[in-house]
Write a protein that holds these residues in place. Structure first.
Motif, PDB file in Angstrom:
ATOM      1  N   GLY A   1      -4.463  -1.068  -8.389  1.00 43.22           N
ATOM      2  CA  GLY A   1      -3.614  -2.147  -7.917  1.00 43.22           C
ATOM      3  C   GLY A   1      -2.653  -1.749  -6.809  1.00 43.22           C
ATOM      4  N   GLN A   2      -2.815  -0.552  -6.246  1.00 47.40           N
ATOM      5  CA  GLN A   2      -1.877  -0.066  -5.243  1.00 47.40           C
ATOM      6  C   GLN A   2      -2.122  -0.735  -3.889  1.00 47.40           C
ATOM      7  N   VAL A   3      -1.050  -0.857  -3.115  1.00 50.86           N
ATOM      8  CA  VAL A   3      -1.152  -1.273  -1.722  1.00 50.86           C
ATOM      9  C   VAL A   3      -1.736  -0.096  -0.934  1.00 50.86           C
ATOM     10  N   LEU A   4      -2.610  -0.370   0.026  1.00 50.33           N
ATOM     11  CA  LEU A   4      -3.176   0.705   0.840  1.00 50.33           C
ATOM     12  C   LEU A   4      -2.069   1.409   1.632  1.00 50.33           C
ATOM     13  N   ARG A   5      -2.394   2.560   2.216  1.00 48.81           N
ATOM     14  CA  ARG A   5      -1.380   3.413   2.810  1.00 48.81           C
ATOM     15  C   ARG A   5      -1.112   3.133   4.289  1.00 48.81           C
ATOM     16  N   SER A   6      -2.132   2.714   5.020  1.00 50.14           N
ATOM     17  CA  SER A   6      -2.089   2.761   6.481  1.00 50.14           C
ATOM     18  C   SER A   6      -1.305   1.598   7.073  1.00 50.14           C
ATOM     19  N   GLY A   7      -0.558   1.904   8.124  1.00 52.86           N
ATOM     20  CA  GLY A   7       0.247   0.888   8.791  1.00 52.86           C
ATOM     21  C   GLY A   7      -0.383   0.308  10.032  1.00 52.86           C
ATOM     22  N   ASP A   8      -1.658   0.660  10.310  1.00 54.21           N
ATOM     23  CA  ASP A   8      -2.325   0.136  11.492  1.00 54.21           C
ATOM     24  C   ASP A   8      -3.780  -0.158  11.158  1.00 54.21           C
ATOM     25  N   PRO A   9      -4.436  -1.056  11.910  1.00 54.00           N
ATOM     26  CA  PRO A   9      -5.812  -1.464  11.585  1.00 54.00           C
ATOM     27  C   PRO A   9      -6.816  -0.318  11.557  1.00 54.00           C
ATOM     28  N   THR A  10      -6.694   0.651  12.473  1.00 52.40           N
ATOM     29  CA  THR A  10      -7.648   1.760  12.492  1.00 52.40           C
ATOM     30  C   THR A  10      -7.563   2.580  11.209  1.00 52.40           C
TER      31      THR A  10
END
Length: 478
Positions: free
Chosen positions: A332-341
């Protein structure tokens, strides 16, 4: 007071030998799952996507591949925590990169090698004899979408994905639209695409049609009943069994002895099955729902209406696949990355890890003929795989042991055969579009004692027809 000899006899020294890659490549492994994603495969996808380093680094690209995969296996750990799990058994013989160095190796890799790896791993896993994999001569597969994988609320992510509108406003996090084609019997991923929720499910599903062939029977819900889309599905050679909306008006071109009727949908000759499914629970509660199914399996003797209505329920195996992906693996965690790539890379890695675990489970089930994959615990497979990564165990184990430690753990703790029951809907998010209780459905978990399926030739939008019904009653074993 203990004597010196007594103390010595109470202590045992245990030594263990681990085998990993040499030198700076040592942290590049995934425990026992490395035999499914071996070093040669990691090197091959790097070469194919031209992402191998030009000079040997402290963090080689191959190690980066396994690090990104491990991010999906340990979703609650930060970068340093994931690295610590990969190197725990190396006893200080591995480098200790900074968080920036780990971010840099992710950026250097990009999403391409992880996508190539998933494409190699994806595909049906069940054998013809595997329970639940086939209906007659067809392998059953399903289309379905998922919009509950949340991502960080950054400007770049919002610019790509936007924000979902929910029943009570906008969601707090942007979400990725994931569309997959799943083998129902094993819940293996045959194909996957993802991107902005602004594009509808059918738009994404069209990008997976090339995975279909004449050996498959596609199951899908009402969201996929568009005539043009079903014509495209049929154009691949695959057959389909799709629920259609109750208000849809279709011509009746013929009637069949089992109560189903022949019709035309998108230029295709289809069979329409109208049925009422009634449920009786152990406390006497009863409820039911009407179904209209369209299928290209028009032979009512080879494919009776009752059998197809029962088969349609297998479509829900796709929901269980998403449950394993979102809650068991991703927790249920939010993904880590702050950008689309970064999100693309992370998603392909997550899907690859999910499929790798399905391969390990299916390999183990194959060693015990007749075992239903439904009984295998995905949670136990994840936990065992995590422990083997931390211990760097079975990294170079041969393929002659098909089950492995993951498979043996799963086989030793098989779930009991699934019991017919009603599971009350529990919605944790108040913004969910599914936050309303279905009318008539019990609000508590109950055991089902009786299922009644009434197939009818009466089309509610065709007042000139005569009702022909056939009642099929199933009494589940206690």
């Amino acid at each position: 007071m203990r004597s010196h000899s007594a103390i010595r006899s109470a202590v045992t020294t245990i030594t263990r030998t681990i085998t990993v890659a040499a030198g700076v490549f040592a942290p590049g492994h995934l425990g026992e799952l490395t035999r499914i994603v071996p070093f040669e495969l990691a090197d091959a996808v790097l070469a194919r996507t031209r992402t191998r380093e030009r000079r040997l680094r402290t963090l080689p690209s191959r190690v980066g591949i396994y690090f990104v995969l491990a991010l999906g296996l340990f979703p609650r750990c930060g970068y340093q925590g994931v690295w610590a799990n990969l190197t725990a058994a190396l006893r200080g013989q591995a480098p200790r990169p900074s968080g920036k160095a780990l971010r840099d190796v992710r950026r250097r890799l990009g999403p391409a090698p992880l996508r190539a790896l998933f494409d190699i791993l994806a595909g049906p896993l069940g054998q013809p004899s595997t329970p639940g994999v086939r209906f007659g001569r067809y392998r059953t597969v399903t289309f379905d979408g998922c919009r509950s994988i949340k991502v960080p609320d950054t400007e770049r992510n919002r610019g790509w994905l936007g924000r979902l509108n929910a029943a009570q406003g906008q969601t707090g996090y942007p979400a990725i639209q994931l569309m997959t084609l799943v083998e129902t019997g094993t819940r293996a991923l045959i194909g996957a695409v993802f991107g902005t929720p602004a594009d509808g499910e059918i738009t994404w599903a069209r990008r997976l049609l090339h995975h279909l062939d004449g050996s498959m029977l596609v199951l899908a819900d009402r969201g996929f009943d568009a005539a043009a889309f079903l014509a495209d599905v049929a154009g691949t050679g695959a057959r389909f069994l799709v629920r259609i909306k109750a208000g849809r008006r279709l011509p009746v071109t013929g009637r069949l002895p089992d109560g189903s009727v022949l019709s035309c949908l998108g230029g295709l000759k289809v069979r329409i099955i109208t049925a009422h499914v009634g449920v009786t629970c152990h406390d006497g509660t009863t409820y039911g729902e009407d179904y209209r199914l369209a299928t290209t399996l028009t032979d009512c003797r080879e494919y009776p209406a009752g059998a197809l209505i029962g088969l349609y329920h297998e479509r829900w195996e796709h929901e269980i696949a998403y449950l394993a992906l979102r809650h068991t693996l991703l927790q249920g965690q939010v993904l880590r990355s702050g950008d689309p790539t970064g999100l693309e890379q992370e998603m392909w890695a997550l899907l690859a890890v999910y499929q790798t675990l399905r391969i390990a489970i299916t390999d183990a089930i194959t060693t015990v003929p007749g075992t239903d994959p439904d009984r295998a615990s995905y949670q136990l497979a994840v936990t065992t795989a995590q422990n083997l990564v931390i211990g760097a165990e079975n990294v170079t184990a041969g393929n002659e042991d098909l089950a492995g430690d993951i498979g043996r753990a799963v086989l030793a703790n098989l779930n009991p055969p699934r019991r017919p029951r009603v599971c009350a809907r529990r919605v944790k998010s108040p913004l969910s579009r599914w936050n309303k209780q279905p009318p008539g459905k019990p609000r508590t978990n109950l055991r089902i004692t009786r299922l009644t399926i009434t197939a009818s030739g009466h089309d509610p939008l065709d007042e000139g027809t005569t009702r022909r019904s056939r009642s099929l009653t199933h009494d589940p074993e206690p």
